[in-house]
Scaffold this active site. Sequence first.
Site, short mmCIF file in Angstrom:
data_model
loop_
_atom_site.label_atom_id
_atom_site.label_comp_id
_atom_site.label_asym_id
_atom_site.label_seq_id
_atom_site.Cartn_x
_atom_site.Cartn_y
_atom_site.Cartn_z
N ASN A 104 -5.63 -6.93 -28.39
CA ASN A 104 -6.03 -8.09 -27.58
C ASN A 104 -7.00 -8.89 -28.43
O ASN A 104 -7.93 -8.34 -28.98
CB ASN A 104 -6.72 -7.58 -26.31
N HIS A 518 -12.18 -48.41 -9.62
CA HIS A 518 -12.31 -48.67 -11.06
C HIS A 518 -11.07 -48.19 -11.83
O HIS A 518 -11.12 -48.07 -13.05
CB HIS A 518 -13.58 -48.01 -11.61
#
Length: 626
Positions: A104, A518
């Site tokens: 891992n 906006h």
Amino acid sequence: MCGIVGYVGHQQALPLVLDGLRRLEYRGYDSSGIAVLDGRGGMVVEKRAGRIENLDKALATDHPGGITGTTGIGHTRWATHGAPTDRNAHPHLDTAGAVAVIHNGIIENFAPLRAELEQAGVELRSETDTEVVAHLLAAALGAPSAAAPARGGADLATAMRAVCRRLHGAFTLVVAHRDHPDRIVAARRNSPLVVGVGAGETFVASDVAAFVEHTREAVELGQDQLVEITAAGYTVTDLDGEPVEAKPFTVTWDLAAAEKGGHPYFMLKEIEEQPAAVADTLLGRYVNGRIVLDEERLDAQELRDVDKVFVVACGTAYHSGLIAKYAIEHWTRVPVEVEMASEFRYRDPVLDRDTLVVAISQSGETADTLEAVRHARDQKARVLAICNTNGAQIPRESDAVLYTRAGPEIGVASTKTFLAQVAATHLVGLALAAAKGTKYGDEVGREFAALEAMPELIARVLGVVEPVRELARDIADAKAVLFLGRHLGYPVALEGALKLKELAYMHAEGFPAGELKHGPIALIEDRLPVVVVMASPRARPVLHAKLLSNIQEVRARGARTIVIAEEGDDTVRPYAHHLIRVPPTPTLLSPLVTTVPLQVLAAEIAQSRGYDVDKPRNLAKSVTVE
Ligand code: AGP
């Protein structure tokens, strides 16, 4: 990412390893594999792309008589190097097929190591960074030297230490060797590894969930340490072979906590567990007028001196940080910046010993957050970790720790750990306010009492979410969903959108409602679902009025409005196509109730669309690579 399990004992290894893998599948699920040693010099290896069911099928077809052996290792993968194929699945073997390696993490210097092996005539069979370890190990074992005179058990550990010293990056590596069937060797750097100690059997795994059914006695491994396990026990050394005293602990939860308990998905169970997760996180935290953390390596003066707070975290944990900013600034008047951990260290933030960095991570192993912590400490800042995993790397490297006590969270999408994180950040704000004298003990007590009332209110929301499920089925075919909020409703909107993206694979965006005109308002089209997290009309009348206008603006343009509003807020009724009610709460605590319907909405939409709620595509529960 990637789940790892190893077993040496008196039982058949294969079923135990496969069970462990199923419990670790949340860590990665694009391929899986096992290796079992039969004790007579044989080793069976099987690996398949896809979910563990594919491996099960391959085992049934290729080994109809089963596989015997009491030593085994297993891996479930989240791909980094090389596509998720059978060939790239772990375990990886050396050329002779004697050594099996699972991994891992990321071996950052794998390219030069691979070139070195190829130059020596080794033929590599996968695209992974992991395979180099199998060949390096074989070379280290095969080369007669003073350090490796014979093929005894110690050789494997010695060879493994020598190989690990050459590796850069992050790894948990677990190795089995067919000539040493009575043992497994494992090592770690920057990735998790725990040992499970049973009676006549020993486990290694990335997470205690893999073995908690068999033993709750565990040992955590430190950075750059190696463990050799046999049926009789374990030995831990550093990478130079010096003995190390490892830290034993007892797992406080049992198997039932890691099982679905009648729910079709872990996530649904974990949503239900939220009142308990918050209540447990608060338990015993307010004693004699002060907030009690779990580990405090910071003294009162150091807390008093804090003049700036940074919160660093990723994803959902980052959203809990955005929520924390409101409470911590309000109570302490200390400025709080909230930053995505992946950006933090690359922009040279202004830090010094009076800066408190609050690192939030349920797993405690997220690479971006861990590196942010390390950067902060290098710059002499103090670090306080909020974490759900005892003894994980982030808390280990921090000056103070507050554990959320949400219990194991298996669903990839964070739910109960998020609410617990919100509660925990409030505790940190109160601790800081008390230390700095911006709140008296009795005021801290009142805020704490308000927090303690929250589990009941969260339970109330959970009691009335059925209409949310119906709504979810109704909008499951939408192409996109927008989420709007102001003030504390804004991070909740972001979290609602993230949940929907990761679970239902729908385009979803969260915006501050004031930003609408906006730009984002251009996205509104006929029947687009827009979720609005309302402010309280009593506590925030100005924000409430502005949000009412925002709802009308999107509705006028054809949006389907879904409004989360306080019980009794009737002003909103004429503008909401769907109204979701939450109980009145103090403003700073409102995310603890407004988030819950959004979690349910996302999970239900994902189910309606036929997706795996616990294991969304491309994701993994803990992200141990940057
Ligand atoms: C949440 O639903 C996500 N799966 C993800 O954003 C997660 O919160 C993030 O990766 C951080 O993880 P951590 O809390 O373990 O550090």
